[in-house]
Design an enzyme around this catalytic site. Structure first.
Site, PDB file in Angstrom:
ATOM      1  N   ARG A  10      22.318 -18.119  57.266  1.00 17.31           N
ATOM      2  CA  ARG A  10      23.745 -18.455  57.176  1.00 17.31           C
ATOM      3  C   ARG A  10      23.983 -19.693  58.024  1.00 17.31           C
ATOM      4  NH1 ARG A  10      23.732 -15.835  53.350  1.00 17.31           N
ATOM      5  NH2 ARG A  10      24.995 -14.037  52.769  1.00 17.31           N
ATOM      6  N   GLU A  24      30.021 -24.593  54.302  1.00 16.46           N
ATOM      7  CA  GLU A  24      29.627 -24.747  52.888  1.00 16.46           C
ATOM      8  C   GLU A  24      30.688 -24.262  51.893  1.00 16.46           C
ATOM      9  OE1 GLU A  24      26.019 -22.222  53.090  1.00 16.46           O
ATOM     10  OE2 GLU A  24      26.923 -21.007  51.516  1.00 16.46           O
ATOM     11  N   HIS A  59      22.396 -23.442  49.132  1.00 19.13           N
ATOM     12  CA  HIS A  59      22.332 -21.979  49.250  1.00 19.13           C
ATOM     13  C   HIS A  59      21.698 -21.348  48.007  1.00 19.13           C
ATOM     14  CE1 HIS A  59      24.472 -18.444  51.432  1.00 19.13           C
ATOM     15  NE2 HIS A  59      23.373 -18.014  50.855  1.00 19.13           N
TER      16      HIS A  59
HETATM   17  P1  NAD Z   1      17.880  -7.516  57.044  1.00 15.60           P
HETATM   18  O1  NAD Z   1      19.113  -6.767  57.372  1.00 15.60           O
HETATM   19  O2  NAD Z   1      16.766  -6.810  56.335  1.00 15.60           O
HETATM   20  O3  NAD Z   1      17.252  -8.124  58.394  1.00 15.60           O
HETATM   21  C1  NAD Z   1      17.992  -8.785  59.355  1.00 15.60           C
HETATM   22  C2  NAD Z   1      17.237  -8.650  60.680  1.00 15.60           C
HETATM   23  O4  NAD Z   1      17.927  -9.437  61.651  1.00 15.60           O
HETATM   24  C3  NAD Z   1      17.179  -7.215  61.206  1.00 15.60           C
HETATM   25  O5  NAD Z   1      15.851  -6.864  61.529  1.00 15.60           O
HETATM   26  C4  NAD Z   1      18.055  -7.264  62.447  1.00 15.60           C
HETATM   27  O6  NAD Z   1      17.614  -6.381  63.479  1.00 15.60           O
HETATM   28  C5  NAD Z   1      17.884  -8.714  62.864  1.00 15.60           C
HETATM   29  N1  NAD Z   1      18.883  -9.163  63.807  1.00 15.60           N
HETATM   30  C6  NAD Z   1      20.128  -8.672  64.029  1.00 15.60           C
HETATM   31  N2  NAD Z   1      20.700  -9.317  65.053  1.00 15.60           N
HETATM   32  C7  NAD Z   1      19.809 -10.243  65.476  1.00 15.60           C
HETATM   33  C8  NAD Z   1      19.804 -11.194  66.520  1.00 15.60           C
HETATM   34  N3  NAD Z   1      20.845 -11.308  67.361  1.00 15.60           N
HETATM   35  N4  NAD Z   1      18.730 -11.985  66.665  1.00 15.60           N
HETATM   36  C9  NAD Z   1      17.665 -11.845  65.853  1.00 15.60           C
HETATM   37  N5  NAD Z   1      17.586 -10.942  64.873  1.00 15.60           N
HETATM   38  C10 NAD Z   1      18.646 -10.144  64.679  1.00 15.60           C
HETATM   39  O7  NAD Z   1      18.352  -8.783  56.251  1.00 15.60           O
HETATM   40  P2  NAD Z   1      17.492  -9.694  55.242  1.00 15.60           P
HETATM   41  O8  NAD Z   1      17.544  -9.116  53.881  1.00 15.60           O
HETATM   42  O9  NAD Z   1      16.160  -9.984  55.846  1.00 15.60           O
HETATM   43  O10 NAD Z   1      18.389 -11.018  55.203  1.00 15.60           O
HETATM   44  C11 NAD Z   1      18.557 -11.829  56.344  1.00 15.60           C
HETATM   45  C12 NAD Z   1      19.676 -12.808  56.090  1.00 15.60           C
HETATM   46  O11 NAD Z   1      19.283 -13.732  55.077  1.00 15.60           O
HETATM   47  C13 NAD Z   1      20.956 -12.181  55.523  1.00 15.60           C
HETATM   48  O12 NAD Z   1      21.795 -11.700  56.564  1.00 15.60           O
HETATM   49  C14 NAD Z   1      21.602 -13.320  54.797  1.00 15.60           C
HETATM   50  O13 NAD Z   1      22.486 -13.969  55.679  1.00 15.60           O
HETATM   51  C15 NAD Z   1      20.439 -14.265  54.479  1.00 15.60           C
HETATM   52  N6  NAD Z   1      20.192 -14.433  53.032  1.00 15.60           N
HETATM   53  C16 NAD Z   1      20.173 -15.696  52.505  1.00 15.60           C
HETATM   54  C17 NAD Z   1      19.918 -15.894  51.159  1.00 15.60           C
HETATM   55  C18 NAD Z   1      19.846 -17.278  50.538  1.00 15.60           C
HETATM   56  O14 NAD Z   1      19.973 -17.410  49.308  1.00 15.60           O
HETATM   57  N7  NAD Z   1      19.613 -18.338  51.296  1.00 15.60           N
HETATM   58  C19 NAD Z   1      19.700 -14.783  50.343  1.00 15.60           C
HETATM   59  C20 NAD Z   1      19.711 -13.515  50.898  1.00 15.60           C
HETATM   60  C21 NAD Z   1      19.960 -13.336  52.255  1.00 15.60           C
END
Ligand code: NAD
Length: 326
Positions: free
Chosen positions: A230, A259, A291
């Site tokens: 994000r 964005e 994105h």
């Molecule tokens: P997820 O929930 O499986 O994993 C997120 C991880 O981040 C968890 O392990 C959590 O403990 C950790 N976390 C929480 N707070 C944190 C902190 N302060 N510092 C470090 N780590 C922390 O989520 P995911 O499916 O792996 O997705 C991650 C992110 O990717 C989503 O939140 C979303 O914003 C982004 N995303 C982007 C796209 C894209 O098209 N670019 C697509 C899907 C998801």
């Protein structure tokens, strides 16, 4: 169930139109984004379906509640764009927690390889029959240190990819996964020792601007940074200042703090008003995309299936396994 489907693009309809019919849903495809000016379009529906640059604040959620909306269906994993606290107890917010973590992780690696090896620049040069390779020198990934911030589904897929390049991996997550074969370190150590840093944590109050002047100053000179999570994770002005000071080897941004209203739209005929974005596009070692880390056939199919499954669960009073709680 009548669903008001906001921010519709042609590629959404390909998946949602036929599948929605199979589920017996009446999906009303609306091209406009969901915001304060368009919330009224939800009237007469049972649910709204939102994407990442739509948002629903407390006042809008109250409006939806008054209209009798029974579900906010997010066709995304991230949910930072909806006031979950305000929705709690009023309207269930359902997301798609996992559709294809590999899609995003593979894309993050594509960005690293592109910005490191200048393939985006080389493409244009050779099209002009300019076969000069000056300025395109990259660096090996092999045996370098990769720092992964957030070891959830996408972070884990990223770790598998980094391992394929025989990189040494450092991870940071406040909730370390004991089943993962990876070395967890404090965030400062990750910043100090990594050659490539990839962000995979959600945007929360704790992670907002996690990349800022202070954390950038801890990083190695020539570090590569990739953000496919994000935009708000990075303080854009601090990033630009560091880029000007030649701190970074390269930066890949699939997401951007501001964005909303820009990404996913064709603004090529407009005068660019966002000076930070305009500035970022001028750096030869910065790659910005709109994105699209999620954007694969497999992910789109899974997003459509899971979103409609969420709607089905609401309609039939089944367990809401993908509900987002505060
Ligand atoms: P997820 O929930 O499986 O994993 C997120 C991880 O981040 C968890 O392990 C959590 O403990 C950790 N976390 C929480 N707070 C944190 C902190 N302060 N510092 C470090 N780590 C922390 O989520 P995911 O499916 O792996 O997705 C991650 C992110 O990717 C989503 O939140 C979303 O914003 C982004 N995303 C982007 C796209 C894209 O098209 N670019 C697509 C899907 C998801």
């Amino acid at each position: 169930m009548r669903i008001a489907f906001f921010s519709t693009k042609p590629y959404d309809r390909i998946w949602f139109e036929p599948m929605g019919k199979d589920y017996g849903f009446d999906i009303h495809f609306i091209e406009l984004p969901f915001n304060e000016d368009t919330v009224y379009l939800a009237q007469g529906h049972d649910a709204v379906c939102l994407f990442v640059n739509d948002y629903a604040n407390a006042a809008m959620i109250e409006q939806l509640h008054q209209m009798g909306i029974r579900a906010i269906l997010l066709r995304s994993a991230g949910f930072n764009h909806v006031d979950i606290q305000a929705a709690d107890g009023k309207i269930p917010v359902l997301r798609v927690p996992s559709y294809s973590p590999e899609a995003v992780a593979e894309y993050a690696m594509a960005m690293i390889l592109t910005v490191n090896r200048y393939t985006h620049k080389a493409y244009n040069r050779t099209r002009d029959f300019n076969m000069n390779i000056n300025g395109f020198m990259g660096t090996d990934l092999h045996h370098k240190v990769a720092g992964v911030i957030g070891t959830g589904k996408i972070g884990q897929a990223m770790i598998r990819i980094f391992k394929g390049f025989q990189m040494q991996i450092l991870a940071y997550d406040p909730y370390p996964n004991p089943n993962l074969d990876v070395k967890y370190v404090e965030i400062e150590e990750l910043m100090q020792k990594s050659d490539f840093i990839s962000l995979h944590c959600p945007l929360t109050e704790q992670t907002k601007n996690i990349i800022n002047k202070e954390t950038i100053s801890m990083m190695k000179d020539g570090v590569f940074l990739v953000n496919t999570s994000r935009g708000g994770l990075i303080n854009t002005e601090d990033l630009i200042e560091a880029l000007l000071a030649k701190k970074f080897g390269g930066v890949g941004l699939d997401v951007y703090e501001e964005e909303e209203g820009l990404f996913y739209e064709d603004r090529s005929g407009d005068i660019m008003q966002d000076e930070n974005l305009a500035r970022l596009t001028t750096f030869p070692n910065v790659l910005i995309t709109s994105h699209m880390g999620f954007f694969t056939v497999e992910a789109m199919q899974a997003i459509a299936t899971e979103t409609l499954e969420n709607a089905y669960a609401v309609e039939h009073g089944l367990e809401l396994k993908n509900i987002v709680k505060p």
